[in-house]
Design an enzyme around this catalytic site. Structure first.
Site, PDB file in Angstrom:
ATOM      1  N   CYS A   1      -6.972   5.025 -18.814  1.00 12.65           N
ATOM      2  CA  CYS A   1      -7.719   5.861 -17.858  1.00 12.65           C
ATOM      3  C   CYS A   1      -8.341   7.070 -18.575  1.00 12.65           C
ATOM      4  O   CYS A   1      -7.915   7.437 -19.683  1.00 12.65           O
ATOM      5  CB  CYS A   1      -6.782   6.320 -16.746  1.00 12.65           C
ATOM      6  SG  CYS A   1      -5.891   7.842 -17.113  1.00 12.65           S
TER       7      CYS A   1
ATOM      8  N   ASP B   1       0.867  -1.184   0.000  1.00 10.23           N
ATOM      9  CA  ASP B   1       0.000   0.000   0.000  1.00 10.23           C
ATOM     10  C   ASP B   1       0.898   1.226   0.000  1.00 10.23           C
ATOM     11  O   ASP B   1       2.009   1.179   0.552  1.00 10.23           O
ATOM     12  CB  ASP B   1      -0.869   0.036   1.266  1.00 10.23           C
ATOM     13  CG  ASP B   1      -0.107   0.698   2.423  1.00 10.23           C
ATOM     14  OD1 ASP B   1       0.641  -0.018   3.104  1.00 10.23           O
ATOM     15  OD2 ASP B   1      -0.237   1.928   2.599  1.00 10.23           O
TER      16      ASP B   1
ATOM     17  N   CYS C   1      -5.981   9.865 -19.902  1.00  4.67           N
ATOM     18  CA  CYS C   1      -5.204   9.555 -21.115  1.00  4.67           C
ATOM     19  C   CYS C   1      -6.098   9.357 -22.333  1.00  4.67           C
ATOM     20  O   CYS C   1      -5.687   9.613 -23.464  1.00  4.67           O
ATOM     21  CB  CYS C   1      -4.358   8.315 -20.879  1.00  4.67           C
ATOM     22  SG  CYS C   1      -3.122   8.576 -19.611  1.00  4.67           S
TER      23      CYS C   1
HETATM   24  C1  LIG Z   1       5.034   5.061   4.303  1.00  3.09           C
HETATM   25  N1  LIG Z   1       5.897   4.088   4.941  1.00  3.09           N
HETATM   26  C2  LIG Z   1       5.384   3.268   5.885  1.00  3.09           C
HETATM   27  N2  LIG Z   1       4.080   3.252   6.236  1.00  3.09           N
HETATM   28  C3  LIG Z   1       4.013   2.329   7.244  1.00  3.09           C
HETATM   29  C4  LIG Z   1       2.905   1.951   8.008  1.00  3.09           C
HETATM   30  C5  LIG Z   1       1.597   2.649   7.807  1.00  3.09           C
HETATM   31  C6  LIG Z   1       0.936   2.335   6.606  1.00  3.09           C
HETATM   32  C7  LIG Z   1      -0.340   3.101   6.707  1.00  3.09           C
HETATM   33  O1  LIG Z   1      -0.096   4.503   6.768  1.00  3.09           O
HETATM   34  C8  LIG Z   1      -0.859   5.203   5.856  1.00  3.09           C
HETATM   35  O2  LIG Z   1      -0.045   6.013   5.053  1.00  3.09           O
HETATM   36  C9  LIG Z   1       0.974   6.711   5.734  1.00  3.09           C
HETATM   37  C10 LIG Z   1      -1.570   4.181   5.023  1.00  3.09           C
HETATM   38  O3  LIG Z   1      -2.939   4.421   5.165  1.00  3.09           O
HETATM   39  C11 LIG Z   1      -1.206   2.821   5.562  1.00  3.09           C
HETATM   40  O4  LIG Z   1      -2.293   2.109   6.090  1.00  3.09           O
HETATM   41  C12 LIG Z   1      -1.904   0.705   6.227  1.00  3.09           C
HETATM   42  C13 LIG Z   1       3.099   0.985   9.030  1.00  3.09           C
HETATM   43  N3  LIG Z   1       2.010   0.604   9.789  1.00  3.09           N
HETATM   44  C14 LIG Z   1       2.208  -0.254  10.822  1.00  3.09           C
HETATM   45  N4  LIG Z   1       1.163  -0.624  11.603  1.00  3.09           N
HETATM   46  N5  LIG Z   1       3.435  -0.793  11.103  1.00  3.09           N
HETATM   47  C15 LIG Z   1       4.532  -0.493  10.358  1.00  3.09           C
HETATM   48  O5  LIG Z   1       5.639  -0.998  10.650  1.00  3.09           O
HETATM   49  C16 LIG Z   1       4.385   0.439   9.268  1.00  3.09           C
HETATM   50  C17 LIG Z   1       5.482   0.809   8.464  1.00  3.09           C
HETATM   51  C18 LIG Z   1       5.285   1.771   7.459  1.00  3.09           C
HETATM   52  N6  LIG Z   1       6.127   2.369   6.584  1.00  3.09           N
HETATM   53 ZN   LIG Z   2      -3.746   7.336 -17.785  1.00  2.15          ZN
END
Ligand SMILES: CNc1nc2c(CC[C@H]3O[C@@H](OC)[C@H](O)[C@@H]3OC)c3nc(N)[nH]c(=O)c3cc2[nH]1
Ligand SMILES: [Zn+2]
Length: 372
Positions: A306, A266, A309
């Site tokens: 999309c 994600d 485009c």
């Molecule tokens: C970006 N790098 C990164 N994100 C991380 C997230 C949030 C993703 C979540 O944070 C939101 O976007 C910032 C997204 O909605 C996503 O949901 C799962 C993490 N969540 C948990 N529980 N544990 C982790 O070790 C972890 C490591 C990450 N490294």
């Molecule tokens: Zn496109």
């Protein structure tokens, strides 16, 4: 009994293709999950997200517990009904966002207390409360409550944090209970340290989960350190369960992670950068606000299906971005999400056909061109 599960269809090197089955639908892997933090993928209608090929999207405990609250979402029929998305939803457990967004945080063995970044009100998340919130939201895939240490950190801090997360994983598993049709994923921690990653993987295996995330990465370590960690960490996780790399990433991060055995990812990048004018294409990255696009009649990417485009020129997209028109965020987000889903579909096909190496070579060659 509504069933959940993971079936691997093919493997090519470390890369796997398969499907995660849930009562709300199947998730073709490798999969990319668009991020819908506050019950919406920003600038997208749910049906538009579905049209890009996304089988699952993502919500967040931290944001939804603060506003509109999990209890209110439950009273209104749950997150799927609330946001009009009837396919699977995965929700993160809140720990990561508390540490990155909230004020005045206090971390103890029990959990984390913090002040809301919205109105300053005081809150607490524990493994038990995180499981309760995710159940109230009704998400199909629930994440353990964990602590993700900011890097760089010394080994003692990483070990201490990982061991706390493993105790919280046990409490999450116990609080989650037996919920047919729902999956609970554990989250491996341990920074970039092979021995701590091993200890974490063994602790999670001992507890037993429906899927396993590689956490604690994409926190500023850079692609090289992330890949070298994945080179040993991914294979420590049960090979017959889905592996989810959290928070990743740029297109080449995603391809490199799949090549190292990751099944699900994600990232806010395609949606967030769409709003800032950054566009990902098969030929590389461009920023639509650059004046060189002002008279360009071509689409962003003539191989993209999309609406941006199919129906608009770069000149138009440049114009509406510069004019800060709402349609700019809509079209650029849609395009970026479509491109990410096209990468996933291409990898699924290539792995199934045993030609993932060639696909990777074509992917990198396509992006090596000059001005796009
Ligand atoms: C970006 N790098 C990164 N994100 C991380 C997230 C949030 C993703 C979540 O944070 C939101 O976007 C910032 C997204 O909605 C996503 O949901 C799962 C993490 N969540 C948990 N529980 N544990 C982790 O070790 C972890 C490591 C990450 N490294
Ligand atoms: Zn496109």
């Amino acid at each position: 009994m509504t069933s959940t599960g993971f079936t691997k269809h093919a493997q090519d090197g470390m890369a796997r293709s398969g499907v995660i089955t849930t009562p709300r639908g199947e998730i073709r892997t490798p999969a990319f999950m668009p991020v819908g933090t506050a019950a919406t993928v920003k600038a997208m209608m749910p049906e538009s997200v579905a049209s890009t090929g996304a089988d699952i999207l993502l919500g967040n405990t931290y944001h939804l517990m603060l506003r509109p609250t999990a209890e209110r979402v439950a009273k209104l029929g749950g997150l799927h009904k609330f946001m009009n998305w009837d396919k699977p939803i995965l929700t993160d457990s809140g720990g990561f966002q508390v540490m990155s967004l909230a004020g005045l945080r206090k971390l103890t063995e029990r959990g984390v207390t913090f002040k809301s970044h919205i109105d300053g009100s005081k809150h607490e998340i524990t493994p038990e409360r995180s499981m309760e919130i995710q159940e109230l939201l009704g998400s199909d895939i629930v994440m353990c409550f964990d602590e993700c240490p900011a890097l760089p950190a010394d080994r003692a801090r990483i070990a201490e944090s990982m061991r706390l997360s493993m105790r919280w994983a046990k409490r999450s598993r116990e609080a989650f209970g037996d919920r047919p049709g729902h999956m609970l994923f554990g989250i491996q921690q341990g920074g970039l340290e092979q021995d701590f990653r091993q200890e974490s993987a063994e602790a999670l295996r001992e507890i037993g989960f429906d899927g396993y995330a590689v956490g604690g990465l994409a926190v500023g370590e850079g692609q090289e350190a992330m890949f070298s960690t994945l080179d040993f960490a991914t294979d420590m996780l049960p090979e017959d369960k889905p592996r989810y790399l959290m928070g990743v990433g740029k297109p080449d991060d995603i391809v490199g992670a799949v090549a190292r055995g990751i099944d699900v990812m994600d990232c806010v990048l395609p949606s967030r950068s769409g709003r800032t004018g950054q566009v990902f294409t098969r030929m590389g990255v461009l920023n639509i606000k650059n004046a060189r696009h002002m008279d360009d009649p071509r689409p962003l990417d003539e191989n993209c299906s999309c609406p941006a485009c199919q129906n608009y020129s770069r000149a138009y997209l440049h114009h509406v971005f510069r004019s800060q028109e709402i349609i700019s965020s809509m079209l650029l987000t849609w395009h970026n999400l479509q491109y990410y889903q096209d990468i996933m579909a291409g990898m699924r096909e290539a792995i199934a056909a045993g030609r993932f190496t060639q696909w990777q070579a074509d992917f990198h060659a396509g992006r090596a061109q000059g001005d796009i």
